[in-house]
Design a protein around this motif. Sequence first.
Motif, PDB file in Angstrom:
ATOM      1  N   ARG A 210       6.746  12.937   8.095  1.00 63.83           N
ATOM      2  CA  ARG A 210       6.251  14.047   7.499  1.00 63.83           C
ATOM      3  C   ARG A 210       5.523  15.504   7.602  1.00 63.83           C
ATOM      4  NH1 ARG A 210       1.548  14.517   5.763  1.00 63.83           N
ATOM      5  NH2 ARG A 210       0.220  12.966   7.262  1.00 63.83           N
TER       6      ARG A 210
ATOM      7  N   GLU B 280       3.397   3.911  -3.630  1.00 60.94           N
ATOM      8  CA  GLU B 280       3.158   5.267  -3.520  1.00 60.94           C
ATOM      9  C   GLU B 280       3.639   5.992  -3.323  1.00 60.94           C
ATOM     10  OE1 GLU B 280      -0.615   7.992  -6.122  1.00 60.94           O
ATOM     11  OE2 GLU B 280      -1.109   5.878  -5.668  1.00 60.94           O
ATOM     12  N   GLU B 281       3.887   5.964  -2.353  1.00 59.61           N
ATOM     13  CA  GLU B 281       4.306   7.714  -1.180  1.00 59.61           C
ATOM     14  C   GLU B 281       5.243   7.411  -1.774  1.00 59.61           C
ATOM     15  OE1 GLU B 281       4.293  10.305   1.376  1.00 59.61           O
ATOM     16  OE2 GLU B 281       2.682   9.823  -0.036  1.00 59.61           O
ATOM     17  N   VAL B 282       6.046   5.792  -1.319  1.00 60.64           N
ATOM     18  CA  VAL B 282       7.121   5.142  -1.121  1.00 60.64           C
ATOM     19  C   VAL B 282       8.142   5.970  -2.360  1.00 60.64           C
ATOM     20  CG1 VAL B 282       9.557   3.939  -0.707  1.00 60.64           C
ATOM     21  CG2 VAL B 282       7.447   4.086   0.457  1.00 60.64           C
TER      22      VAL B 282
ATOM     23  N   ARG C 122       0.648  -1.173  -0.175  1.00 63.95           N
ATOM     24  CA  ARG C 122      -0.392  -0.119  -0.049  1.00 63.95           C
ATOM     25  C   ARG C 122       0.774   0.845  -0.051  1.00 63.95           C
ATOM     26  NH1 ARG C 122      -3.380  -1.949   4.190  1.00 63.95           N
ATOM     27  NH2 ARG C 122      -2.702  -0.568   5.524  1.00 63.95           N
ATOM     28  N   TRP C 123       2.048   1.472   0.707  1.00 68.32           N
ATOM     29  CA  TRP C 123       2.711   2.442   0.429  1.00 68.32           C
ATOM     30  C   TRP C 123       3.891   2.586  -0.787  1.00 68.32           C
ATOM     31  CZ3 TRP C 123       0.933   5.130   4.061  1.00 68.32           C
ATOM     32  CH2 TRP C 123       0.940   4.891   4.992  1.00 68.32           C
TER      33      TRP C 123
ATOM     34  N   ARG D 155       6.796   9.568  -4.213  1.00 68.21           N
ATOM     35  CA  ARG D 155       7.092  10.246  -4.181  1.00 68.21           C
ATOM     36  C   ARG D 155       8.323  11.082  -3.312  1.00 68.21           C
ATOM     37  NH1 ARG D 155       1.559  10.273  -4.193  1.00 68.21           N
ATOM     38  NH2 ARG D 155       1.018   9.583  -1.393  1.00 68.21           N
ATOM     39  N   LEU D 156       8.442  10.066  -2.639  1.00 66.10           N
ATOM     40  CA  LEU D 156       9.862  10.233  -1.949  1.00 66.10           C
ATOM     41  C   LEU D 156      11.045   9.940  -2.706  1.00 66.10           C
ATOM     42  CD1 LEU D 156       9.331   8.914   1.730  1.00 66.10           C
ATOM     43  CD2 LEU D 156       8.503  11.185   0.898  1.00 66.10           C
TER      44      LEU D 156
ATOM     45  N   TYR E 240       6.943   8.930   6.168  1.00 64.88           N
ATOM     46  CA  TYR E 240       5.524   8.959   5.476  1.00 64.88           C
ATOM     47  C   TYR E 240       4.240   9.023   6.209  1.00 64.88           C
ATOM     48  CZ  TYR E 240       6.827   3.532   5.288  1.00 64.88           C
ATOM     49  OH  TYR E 240       7.277   2.625   5.637  1.00 64.88           O
TER      50      TYR E 240
ATOM     51  N   SER F  54       7.858   7.600  10.454  1.00 66.63           N
ATOM     52  CA  SER F  54       6.222   7.984  10.469  1.00 66.63           C
ATOM     53  C   SER F  54       5.831   9.010   9.591  1.00 66.63           C
ATOM     54  CB  SER F  54       5.418   7.406  10.953  1.00 66.63           C
ATOM     55  OG  SER F  54       6.158   7.751  12.428  1.00 66.63           O
ATOM     56  N   SER F  55       4.860   9.425   9.982  1.00 66.81           N
ATOM     57  CA  SER F  55       4.032  10.911  10.212  1.00 66.81           C
ATOM     58  C   SER F  55       5.006  12.082  10.750  1.00 66.81           C
ATOM     59  CB  SER F  55       2.253  11.481  10.600  1.00 66.81           C
ATOM     60  OG  SER F  55       2.218  10.937  10.887  1.00 66.81           O
TER      61      SER F  55
ATOM     62  N   ARG G 161      12.825  12.171   5.722  1.00 62.36           N
ATOM     63  CA  ARG G 161      11.689  10.942   4.503  1.00 62.36           C
ATOM     64  C   ARG G 161      10.422  10.363   5.198  1.00 62.36           C
ATOM     65  NH1 ARG G 161      13.391  14.282   1.649  1.00 62.36           N
ATOM     66  NH2 ARG G 161      14.480  14.133  -0.398  1.00 62.36           N
TER      67      ARG G 161
END
Length: 260
Positions: free
Chosen positions: A70, A42-44, A39-40, A46-47, A89, A66-67, A87
């Motif tokens: 972020r 796409e987020e990774v 699930r992550w 972007r990083l 998310y 984590s957040s 870095r």
Amino acid sequence: MSCRCLSPLCLVFLFGLADAAPGQPPRPDLSPWSEQNARWAEEVGRLEALDREQEDPEGAVLLIGSSSIRLWETAAEDLAPYPVIRRGYGGAQFSDLAHYAQRLIEPHDFRAAVVFVANDITGGPADKTPEEVGELFGYVAEVLRWREPDAPIICCDVRPAPLRFGAWREIQQGNAALRAECEKRPGVYYLDTADAFLRDGGAAARDDLYGPDRLHLSRSGYELWGELIKAELDRVLADRGDRAGTPSAAGEGSSHPTDR
């Protein structure tokens, strides 16, 4: 070798070996969290795009997790004069950070690293055991060590937050596992910030340091957290003979273990 002898188990083993370059630490079994880890992606991604777009500052501190990482938009200000690479998310757990560790860490030269992940034990049915948390963090620490052998690594404890204070006892057990993994490794440090975020003799978390969701830090919470992390950076880098704001050897042409 005949393709007929490659059972599904053999293929998993061979592809697992292909994930690691020579000298990289062996990855733990992440199969229990494979769906969650996917699930992550796409987020990774972007990083990773940031890695291509931005040039890292010399002698930086790498912040991963984590957040709280972020959302820490004032990290460079709060940790000055240390430059930072941020870095993080939202929702990160050590299982997915371990899965993506090489992709998140490998592109960077860093003077020190700070790790904070707070979502593995929250009081829910899918919580990891303390032993699982410790093992997964240990792997992340080994990847950081592989990338920058001389850079100190700071593992921040999971702070008490008002929203999750009902699980504080279990979270403390996870923190104890993180501390134990740090103590196994020279140059890896456990930063205990809990007392600063507690009130009433430890009976509750400080609401004044958190935002309206009672989970993420407010500006005053970040200021306090930043002070604690900066003090620990000062301490561990002084042990190496580094001075705040002075690029270390890691920022001065350090070589990648695979000669990137």
